[in-house]
Design an enzyme around this catalytic site. Structure first.
Site, mmCIF file in Angstrom:
data_model
loop_
_atom_site.group_PDB
_atom_site.id
_atom_site.type_symbol
_atom_site.label_atom_id
_atom_site.label_comp_id
_atom_site.label_asym_id
_atom_site.label_seq_id
_atom_site.Cartn_x
_atom_site.Cartn_y
_atom_site.Cartn_z
ATOM 1 N N SER A 10 1.372 4.555 3.731
ATOM 2 C CA SER A 10 1.219 3.405 4.713
ATOM 3 C C SER A 10 2.517 2.314 4.755
ATOM 4 C CB SER A 10 -0.158 2.760 4.397
ATOM 5 O OG SER A 10 0.104 2.098 2.918
ATOM 6 N N THR A 55 -13.833 -6.668 9.042
ATOM 7 C CA THR A 55 -13.747 -6.220 7.560
ATOM 8 C C THR A 55 -14.508 -5.353 7.322
ATOM 9 O OG1 THR A 55 -14.063 -7.226 5.443
ATOM 10 C CG2 THR A 55 -15.702 -7.911 6.922
ATOM 11 N N ARG A 92 -11.687 0.124 10.068
ATOM 12 C CA ARG A 92 -10.769 0.805 9.021
ATOM 13 C C ARG A 92 -9.480 0.882 9.369
ATOM 14 N NH1 ARG A 92 -11.985 4.724 6.227
ATOM 15 N NH2 ARG A 92 -10.197 4.120 5.148
ATOM 16 N N GLY A 93 -8.644 1.532 8.539
ATOM 17 C CA GLY A 93 -7.117 1.593 8.554
ATOM 18 C C GLY A 93 -6.560 0.832 7.893
ATOM 19 N N ASN A 94 -5.189 0.939 7.936
ATOM 20 C CA ASN A 94 -4.443 0.083 7.164
ATOM 21 C C ASN A 94 -4.131 -1.248 7.632
ATOM 22 O OD1 ASN A 94 -1.963 0.082 9.054
ATOM 23 N ND2 ASN A 94 -1.701 2.161 8.350
ATOM 24 N N LYS A 115 -6.546 -3.091 -6.724
ATOM 25 C CA LYS A 115 -7.793 -3.315 -6.057
ATOM 26 C C LYS A 115 -8.339 -1.866 -5.353
ATOM 27 C CE LYS A 115 -7.923 -5.494 -2.056
ATOM 28 N NZ LYS A 115 -7.863 -6.728 -1.136
ATOM 29 N N ASP A 116 -7.317 -0.789 -5.126
ATOM 30 C CA ASP A 116 -7.968 0.297 -4.728
ATOM 31 C C ASP A 116 -8.089 1.497 -5.896
ATOM 32 O OD1 ASP A 116 -7.521 -0.413 -2.329
ATOM 33 O OD2 ASP A 116 -5.493 -0.023 -2.120
ATOM 34 N N CYS A 142 -16.774 0.964 -4.416
ATOM 35 C CA CYS A 142 -16.438 0.151 -3.154
ATOM 36 C C CYS A 142 -17.646 -0.348 -2.637
ATOM 37 C CB CYS A 142 -15.660 1.276 -2.298
ATOM 38 S SG CYS A 142 -16.770 2.678 -1.554
ATOM 39 N N ARG A 158 1.295 6.509 -1.179
ATOM 40 C CA ARG A 158 0.620 6.639 0.268
ATOM 41 C C ARG A 158 1.652 6.482 1.022
ATOM 42 N NH1 ARG A 158 -3.797 2.343 0.275
ATOM 43 N NH2 ARG A 158 -3.718 2.827 2.458
ATOM 44 N N ARG A 202 -17.710 -7.113 -0.311
ATOM 45 C CA ARG A 202 -17.597 -8.519 -1.047
ATOM 46 C C ARG A 202 -17.188 -9.574 -0.089
ATOM 47 N NH1 ARG A 202 -12.738 -10.935 -1.704
ATOM 48 N NH2 ARG A 202 -11.566 -9.123 -0.938
ATOM 49 N N ARG A 203 -16.477 -9.251 0.882
ATOM 50 C CA ARG A 203 -16.099 -10.331 1.851
ATOM 51 C C ARG A 203 -17.352 -10.403 2.890
ATOM 52 N NH1 ARG A 203 -10.000 -7.291 3.158
ATOM 53 N NH2 ARG A 203 -9.103 -8.565 1.745
ATOM 54 N N ARG A 261 -5.114 -2.613 11.741
ATOM 55 C CA ARG A 261 -6.040 -3.425 11.912
ATOM 56 C C ARG A 261 -5.560 -4.809 12.879
ATOM 57 N NH1 ARG A 261 -9.538 -4.086 6.345
ATOM 58 N NH2 ARG A 261 -9.681 -1.858 5.897
#
Ligand SMILES: NCc1[nH]cc(CCC(=O)O)c1CC(=O)O
Length: 313
Positions: free
Chosen positions: A14, A129, A151-153, A83-84, A245, A12, A133-134, A157
């Site tokens: 990012s 967030t 949202r966003g990287n 995680k992704d 997700c 990616r 999960r959080r 954020r």
């Protein structure tokens, strides 16, 4: 034997993903100096889409374009955050997860502009967030705080937090902030018994084509056996629960000092009022992940996970 070859790594575009590829480039340069690395970065639908990820099919939104480039032969290796990687479907046919890198810090952390810790936040504090999960664990421990979807990287954020418009603080991963050189923004790393991490937290995986033995061997030379064991236990559990997700599933496998493998997993209702919690040990990661998943299912995890998740933050 000479390693001299070109290795095309797909990722990616990012800042965090590019930093992760540089870690792999450095490791390869140390171990295989004759390998020339070419980085091919690309935008993914998950990066472009600023709405609810579920509309794009969940976590696969961050991986599918890069996986397609791998299968098309346009790149030879892909670096993903574990995680992704979706937990409810196998890796794309024709590809393998060839190595897991040594695990980084697995904790989540609070990022607060005034340096506060989470227990110091007043009622109504807006926490950015997008992880179910959080949100569920915030409701469990700090129901007076207000999760707000973001949202966003990680870089975008932090920028949204700095405007002060919609968020008073963020929950992010310690390892992600360190990778993008923003560790100084961390105000409170939260202990893993309070905020149990995501499956695969802090771990990078190297994916390549199943029949590309040369690249598989290169990738395997960078792998960390402990990370492989811990990730296998966590993802076996996740796969059996068919987690995605929108699943409020948290888990952490740890290799104990005596060599035993332990796996602690939680399934939490979004309002934090129901918590299923299992902690077991075993020698084999697949046996361990299976046993923990079965225990969670016996406690009622299926009903909890099948509840609709509206407007996950
Ligand atoms: N899509 C979020 C995501 N996926 C992987 C990481 C980096 C941390 C890790 O590898 O666990 C992050 C950022 C975050 O959760 O703050």
């Amino acid at each position: 034997m000479s390693d001299s070859r070109l290795l095309r790594i797909g990722t990616r575009n990012s800042p965090m993903a590019l930093a992760q590829v540089e870690r792999v480039r450095t490791m390869l340069a140390d171990r295989h100096p004759d390998v020339t690395v070419e980085v091919m970065s690309m935008s993914t639908s998950g990066d472009r889409w600023q709405g609810d990820l579920a509309a794009l099919g969940g976590k696969g939104a961050f991986t599918k374009e890069v996986d397609a480039a791998l299968l098309a032969g346009n790149v030879d290796l892909v670096v993903h955050c574990v995680k992704d990687v979706p937990g409810d479907r196998p890796a794309p046919a024709g590809t393998v997860m060839a190595a897991y890198l040594a695990r980084d810090d697995v904790r989540d952390c609070l990022v607060h502009p005034a340096g506060l810790r989470i227990e110091q936040l007043p009622a109504g504090t807006r926490i950015g967030t997008s992880a179910v999960r959080r949100v569920a664990q915030l409701a469990l421990h700090w129901p007076h705080l207000a999760p707000v979807a973001i949202r966003g990287n990680a870089n975008s954020r932090l920028a949204k937090l700095d405007t002060g418009d919609r968020y008073d603080a963020l929950l992010l991963a310690v390892s992600g902030l360190r990778r993008i050189g923003q560790a100084d923004r961390i105000t409170h790393p939260i202990d893993v018994d309070t905020m149990v991490p995501a499956v695969g937290s802090g771990t990078l995986v190297l994916q390549c084509r199943e029949d590309d033995t040369g690249t598989r061997d290169l990738a395997a030379s960078l792998g960390d056996p402990q990370a492989q064991q811990e990730t296998t236990a966590e993802r076996t559990m996740l796969h059996i629960l068919q987690g995605n997700c929108h699943s409020p599933i948290a888990a952490l496998a740890r290799t104990e000092p005596d060599g035993r493998l332990g796996l602690r997993a939680r399934v939490i209702s979004l309002d934090g009022k129901t918590v299923l919690d299992v902690h077991e040990w075993a020698a084999d990661p697949i046996t361990l992940g299976t046993s923990v998943a079965a225990a969670l299912l016996r406690q009622g995890a299926r009903d909890l996970l099948d509840l609709p998740v509206h407007g996950a933050a």
